[in-house]
Each structure stands twice: as C-alpha cells, then as structure tokens.
Scaffold this motif. Sequence first.
Motif, mmCIF file in Angstrom:
data_model
loop_
_atom_site.group_PDB
_atom_site.id
_atom_site.type_symbol
_atom_site.label_atom_id
_atom_site.label_comp_id
_atom_site.label_asym_id
_atom_site.label_seq_id
_atom_site.Cartn_x
_atom_site.Cartn_y
_atom_site.Cartn_z
ATOM 1 N N GLU A 82 -8.711 -3.057 0.683
ATOM 2 C CA GLU A 82 -7.566 -3.379 1.547
ATOM 3 C C GLU A 82 -8.023 -3.670 2.977
ATOM 4 O O GLU A 82 -7.613 -4.659 3.587
ATOM 5 C CB GLU A 82 -6.614 -2.190 1.596
ATOM 6 C CG GLU A 82 -5.638 -2.053 0.487
ATOM 7 C CD GLU A 82 -4.663 -0.935 0.810
ATOM 8 O OE1 GLU A 82 -3.487 -1.248 1.051
ATOM 9 O OE2 GLU A 82 -5.086 0.230 0.857
ATOM 10 N N GLY A 86 -7.363 -7.295 2.755
ATOM 11 C CA GLY A 86 -5.910 -7.355 2.911
ATOM 12 C C GLY A 86 -5.236 -8.179 1.844
ATOM 13 O O GLY A 86 -4.110 -8.660 2.040
ATOM 14 N N ILE A 91 -3.764 -4.269 -2.290
ATOM 15 C CA ILE A 91 -2.696 -3.389 -1.813
ATOM 16 C C ILE A 91 -1.901 -2.815 -2.980
ATOM 17 O O ILE A 91 -1.566 -1.623 -3.010
ATOM 18 C CB ILE A 91 -1.771 -4.150 -0.841
ATOM 19 C CG1 ILE A 91 -2.572 -4.705 0.338
ATOM 20 C CG2 ILE A 91 -0.656 -3.245 -0.341
ATOM 21 C CD1 ILE A 91 -1.768 -5.595 1.264
ATOM 22 N N ALA A 113 -3.839 -1.300 4.768
ATOM 23 C CA ALA A 113 -3.500 -2.706 4.525
ATOM 24 C C ALA A 113 -3.280 -3.470 5.825
ATOM 25 O O ALA A 113 -3.577 -4.674 5.908
ATOM 26 C CB ALA A 113 -2.256 -2.792 3.647
ATOM 27 N N ALA A 205 3.156 -4.935 3.615
ATOM 28 C CA ALA A 205 2.272 -3.918 3.047
ATOM 29 C C ALA A 205 3.072 -2.824 2.346
ATOM 30 O O ALA A 205 2.697 -2.349 1.263
ATOM 31 C CB ALA A 205 1.397 -3.315 4.147
#
Length: 283
Positions: A82, A86, A91, A113, A205
């Motif tokens: 993460e 990202g 996530i 995240a 997120a």
Amino acid sequence: MSESLACEPPGLPGPRGSAPGEAQPDPAAAPATAAHRWRPWTGRPRVRDIVCLAGLVLSTLYGLAMIPLTPSLISTHPVLLEVLSGSTPSIVAAGAFSDVDSKLQLTVVIAAALAGLMKFDLLFWWAGRLWGHGAMHWLGAHSGRAAGLARLAEQRGSRWAGLAVVLTGILPGVPGPLVYAAAGWVGLGLVPFLVYDLIGSAAWAALLAGLGYALGSDGVHAANLISHYALIAIIAGLIAVAAPHAWHVVRARRARQAVLRAAMEAVPEPAVLEGGGTAEVVP
C-alpha cells in the motif's frame, strides 16, 4: 520548499506559463511542431523546471517498477505494498487481512494507503504552477480530456479546483494528473490542495479497505491466488499499462494518414498537353 515551489503569481501571465482566461490553443489541435516538443516550458529551463520534469519522469518509471512487486508482496506484506504503490488490489488485500488478523487495525490500513495514493500528486500540482497551460498540454499528450479540462479551467478558474481534486480521489477513471496540474494552474494554493487531496484520497482508501474487510477470508484467498500466479499477473499488468498508450499511438497514426490522404486528393492533377508535356493548373 518555499524556494522550490516559487512561481509566478496565479492569474498573471508569465514567461513560463499562461494565465487561465487568456486565449489558449486547443491541446487537441496544436501545431505539428509543438506535438513533438518534449519540454513543457518556453525559453531556457530553470532549475525548478528540470527538477519537476525529472520528478514526473521518475514517477512514471516508479509506477512501472511497482508492477512486478505487486504479486510478490500482496499476500505477504499488503500494508507495505500500500505504502509503495497505493494500488487498488493492495488496499483491498490489506483490508481483508485486517479482518482475519486482529493485530492489523483498519485505521492503519487506511493511513498506509494515503501515502501510496498521494505520493506524486504534489508534483503534478507543481507542474501546473510552473508551466500553466503548457503542463496541461504536455501531460495530456494532446488528448481530448486535456482540451476539455483546459477549457473548464479557463471558464471556472479556481472556483471548481477544490471540488475537482476531491472528486478525482474518489471517482475511478478521472485523469488525476491533469486535474492536479489544472488546480495548480488556476491558482489553488499548496495547503488547500493538500487538504482537498487528503479528503478525496482518504474517502477512496476507506471505501477500498472497507470492501476488503467485508470480503475477509475470501479477500485473503484472492491475494494468495494473485501471488501464486505472479507471472500471469505481471503480464496482465504490463498489458494494462501499455494498451492505452498503444491505442493512442494507433489512433494518432490513423489520423495523420487520413489528413495526408485528404491533402493528396485535394491536389489537382496537371493537365497533359500534346507532345507529352504538362501544364500547371492555376487554381
């Protein structure tokens, strides 16, 4: 930081960028000579121009480097993945692991995240501050989206920028780099940009982490499958990255060929004279 982010005052035309509201060329209909220009600024580059451009290039290379890491980390270190990438799968996987592992809190998953989702957003905002319309033109690669965002920026100014940045973090498929560059171009300040970006990224997120948490063991099983079929996942990732660019290249080539054919058909053929000579046709 204050020195590196210094730029011409927003709303005033400068030697490097142009103010929103000025008459701007349509990025989709730029001259052929500008289409091949690799640099988004005019004149001699400053240190900040080189630094920003190098950062943008490195962000692209970084994204490509993350592709082979995803299958190897998603089932063993999803939180680390993460932070590094990202990506949506990381996530969701981290949220799923938080359901089966009591030591991993969902708030930690969301916080990790944010670092991955926002890591390069400031670069695109800075590009808009430095180069104005040139940043939109360069990042958009003469696409219709770039033209539409440029027109919107000219019409709405900074009034729309904050909401656009928030929605970019939430809605999939929105061209984030173009929106962030446009926000910098129209004069959205650094702190407001970071706040709006944080709101949108946190909402996205939380949505993905909550989805993973709801999946629970099923999400963990999916992460293990991705890790097991690492080679297939890497190939699929490369195809996903290369396909849009390849399609854009094919469309641009076809458009150039169509323009060339139309130009050739518009040229009148010379009249043939007796004795084998030709006469120039005067329009």
